[in-house]
Design an enzyme around this catalytic site. Structure first.
Site, PDB file in Angstrom:
ATOM      1  N   ASN A 155       0.802  -1.224   0.000  1.00 51.13           N
ATOM      2  CA  ASN A 155       0.000   0.000   0.000  1.00 51.13           C
ATOM      3  C   ASN A 155       0.838   1.281   0.000  1.00 51.13           C
ATOM      4  O   ASN A 155       0.413   2.305  -0.502  1.00 51.13           O
ATOM      5  CB  ASN A 155      -1.004  -0.001   1.155  1.00 51.13           C
ATOM      6  CG  ASN A 155      -0.355  -0.156   2.510  1.00 51.13           C
ATOM      7  OD1 ASN A 155       0.766  -0.643   2.634  1.00 51.13           O
ATOM      8  ND2 ASN A 155      -1.063   0.247   3.548  1.00 51.13           N
ATOM      9  N   LYS A 178      12.391  -7.470   1.270  1.00 51.59           N
ATOM     10  CA  LYS A 178      11.473  -8.229   0.430  1.00 51.59           C
ATOM     11  C   LYS A 178      10.226  -7.367   0.195  1.00 51.59           C
ATOM     12  O   LYS A 178       9.390  -7.225   1.081  1.00 51.59           O
ATOM     13  CB  LYS A 178      11.097  -9.544   1.124  1.00 51.59           C
ATOM     14  CG  LYS A 178      10.391 -10.552   0.212  1.00 51.59           C
ATOM     15  CD  LYS A 178       8.910 -10.312   0.173  1.00 51.59           C
ATOM     16  CE  LYS A 178       8.238 -11.249  -0.824  1.00 51.59           C
ATOM     17  NZ  LYS A 178       6.982 -10.664  -1.348  1.00 51.59           N
ATOM     18  N   PRO A 179      10.095  -6.751  -0.999  1.00 47.56           N
ATOM     19  CA  PRO A 179       8.889  -5.960  -1.282  1.00 47.56           C
ATOM     20  C   PRO A 179       7.708  -6.861  -1.614  1.00 47.56           C
ATOM     21  O   PRO A 179       7.873  -8.052  -1.890  1.00 47.56           O
ATOM     22  CB  PRO A 179       9.300  -5.126  -2.496  1.00 47.56           C
ATOM     23  CG  PRO A 179      10.326  -5.964  -3.195  1.00 47.56           C
ATOM     24  CD  PRO A 179      11.050  -6.728  -2.113  1.00 47.56           C
ATOM     25  N   GLY A 231       2.159  -5.568   7.803  1.00 42.92           N
ATOM     26  CA  GLY A 231       1.167  -6.371   7.104  1.00 42.92           C
ATOM     27  C   GLY A 231       0.081  -6.834   8.053  1.00 42.92           C
ATOM     28  O   GLY A 231      -0.169  -6.215   9.096  1.00 42.92           O
ATOM     29  N   GLU A 253       4.331  -4.069  12.541  1.00 39.35           N
ATOM     30  CA  GLU A 253       3.258  -3.082  12.399  1.00 39.35           C
ATOM     31  C   GLU A 253       2.138  -3.783  11.661  1.00 39.35           C
ATOM     32  O   GLU A 253       2.215  -4.030  10.460  1.00 39.35           O
ATOM     33  CB  GLU A 253       3.765  -1.853  11.637  1.00 39.35           C
ATOM     34  CG  GLU A 253       2.836  -0.657  11.747  1.00 39.35           C
ATOM     35  CD  GLU A 253       1.985  -0.485  10.515  1.00 39.35           C
ATOM     36  OE1 GLU A 253       0.792  -0.833  10.602  1.00 39.35           O
ATOM     37  OE2 GLU A 253       2.488  -0.005   9.499  1.00 39.35           O
ATOM     38  N   CYS A 287      -3.299   1.423   6.864  1.00 37.13           N
ATOM     39  CA  CYS A 287      -3.485   0.733   8.145  1.00 37.13           C
ATOM     40  C   CYS A 287      -4.071   1.643   9.208  1.00 37.13           C
ATOM     41  O   CYS A 287      -4.679   1.155  10.172  1.00 37.13           O
ATOM     42  CB  CYS A 287      -2.163   0.144   8.625  1.00 37.13           C
ATOM     43  SG  CYS A 287      -0.837   1.364   8.759  1.00 37.13           S
TER      44      CYS A 287
END
Length: 482
Positions: A155, A178-179, A231, A253, A287
């Site tokens: 996001n 790691k995207p 995530g 987070e 988020c």
């Protein structure tokens, strides 16, 4: 959209300062039209292991760099990002879908973390303590944790990476990133700019591919001493279990279910405008997006009318259209979830004030406002992650505080009131890591970002953000030879 510098659009992974191709590829699509942008190299576990090994080699030198040298490297990266700001924003809109104006704001926000932690790199301080005996000298130093890993979400494909990488590098750690599979291109472009800025090889690695495969290697490998993840709570819990074997340090987070509380003594037009900013940014895919909107009975109807008036001014469309204020959702599953939340609330007795007039298919969901939403509706119990505003009545301060806290999550909350005494009471009672008082915009590089309860552990940003990548070493010196 064309890039001023097409070489920023990379499709290989970035390992040990080199671009690494793989036989396996993962397609990346434009969420606005479903078109294929490119196919990105997808690593196997062996390549991930090599990347970790290279990061370990680089760490041995990077940790011993003078703090000012690390700061200078970060500032050089910051300057490269500033130069290529528009291209980076274009890549974000291309692969993530948000309006270009929002993508430009994200690049500025992402860059602010690099600048902030470049400044913090030279402020890592130790302590000299008073000994309990005349012969003792007591000291505390702060050392880098070691090789770190970051698993970033889709996001905010730039900001969620720099918020993790910048403090790690400032502290003297090296990082394997790691995207998300949906948005790897932004991460790879950032890596290219870091390389141009002269960052030593191996200090920053970017590996793309299957999340489960890469995540398992990052958590299994004992060389990784710290994992930062943004995530879902479900995946965060799984990663936490996998990291338990060798007690890795963690920053998590996770999910949110933010309450947005409107008391009768506030400016309704202003509060509605702040709700629009917070709720419909990134099509609600944030988020800290308000998920439950509690409005006091005396102003409920007036506030609902004002929210609808402002929502109807929003325009859904392709992020490259300058008139667009709300882009597509990231994929079909995301859109399906939002529609299911809307329908379930309607079935439970809610009424639609404005909303889904677009074709009920694909990744487009119209900004929707529901009234008389029951507290046990799915959109109040789960994180919708989309452009839905559920309005819920409340009567008293005590009642709304209990409703706001009645969630397993505790990331952010918003409160609107002109009564400072009420504000202080409610803020003190809210079980969240962050509270916005009379504002819908709360994120800043110099502020601690994070939640409580099922919303995670640790903080990102502020002076505490770099502490997440440091370990304290207590040193007790007895009699020393002359």
């Amino acid at each position: 959209m064309k890039l001023a510098d097409p070489t920023l659009l990379k499709s290989h992974c970035f390992i040990n300062g080199q671009w690494h191709d793989c036989d396996n590829k993962t397609p990346v699509y434009n969420p606005a039209n479903g078109e294929l942008i490119t196919r990105v190299a997808s690593v196997d576990s062996t390549i991930v292991e090599e990347a970790i090994s290279d990061a370990k080699t680089a760490f041995d030198d990077w940790r011993h760099c003078a703090p000012q040298v690390r700061s200078d490297h970060l500032m050089a990266w910051f300057e490269q990002i500033a130069i290529h700001r528009h291209d980076l924003a274009t890549i974000i809109t291309l692969e993530q879908g948000k309006p270009l104006s929002e993508a430009l704001a994200e690049i500025d926000y992402a860059a602010s973390y690099i600048r902030w932690f470049a400044q913090q790199a030279v402020r890592i301080e130790g302590e000299l303590l008073t000994g309990m005996q005349n012969s003792q000298q007591l000291m505390v130093s702060r050392d880098p944790v070691g090789v770190c890993a970051a698993i970033a979400p889709w996001n905010f494909p730039a900001a969620m990476i720099t918020r993790k990488v910048a403090p790690a590098l400032a502290a003297g750690c090296t990082m394997v990133v790691k995207p998300a599979q949906q948005t790897p291109l932004t991460a790879l472009a950032l890596a290219e700019l870091a390389s141009r800025a002269g960052l030593p090889k191996g200090v920053l690695q970017v590996v793309c591919g299957d999340p489960a495969l890469i995540g398992e290697e990052l958590t299994r490998n004992p060389t990784i001493r710290k994992l930062s993840f943004t995530g879902s709570t479900r995946i965060g819990s799984l990663l936490m279990q996998q990291c338990a074997k060798d007690i890795k340090k963690l920053s998590l987070e996770l999910g949110g279910n933010a309450p947005f509380i409107v008391f009768e003594d506030t400016d309704l037009t202003f509060a509605a405008g702040e709700l629009i900013k917070a709720k419909f940014r990134n099509a609600g895919q944030t988020c800290i997006s308000p998920n439950r909107v509690y409005v006091q009975d005396a102003v409920y109807s007036a506030f609902a009318l004002e929210v609808v008036r402002q929502v109807k001014q929003l325009k859904v469309g392709d992020g490259f259209n300058p008139d667009t204020t709300v882009g597509p959702l990231i994929d079909d599953n995301a859109a399906t979830k939002v529609r299911s939340h809307i329908q379930q609330a309607l079935d439970a007795g809610a009424r639609m004030l404005c909303g889904e007039t677009l074709p009920a298919s694909g990744r487009w969901v119209a900004p929707t406002v529901l009234t008389d939403v029951p507290q046990d509706a799915l959109c109040c119990c789960e994180e919708t992650f989309g452009p839905l505003v559920p309005l819920i009545r409340f009567d008293s301060e005590q009642q709304v505080t209990e409703l706001a806290n009645g969630s397993e999550f505790g990331l952010a909350a918003y409160l609107f009131s002109n009564n400072i005494h009420r504000v202080r009471r409610v803020v003190d009672a809210l079980e969240t890591g962050m509270v916005g008082v009379n504002t819908g915009v709360i994120s800043a590089a110099n502020a601690p970002f994070g939640g409580v309860k099922a919303s995670g552990i640790g903080r990102e940003g502020a002076h505490v953000g770099i502490e997440e990548y440091l370990e304290m070493k207590y040193q007790c010196y007895g009699n020393l030879p002359a």
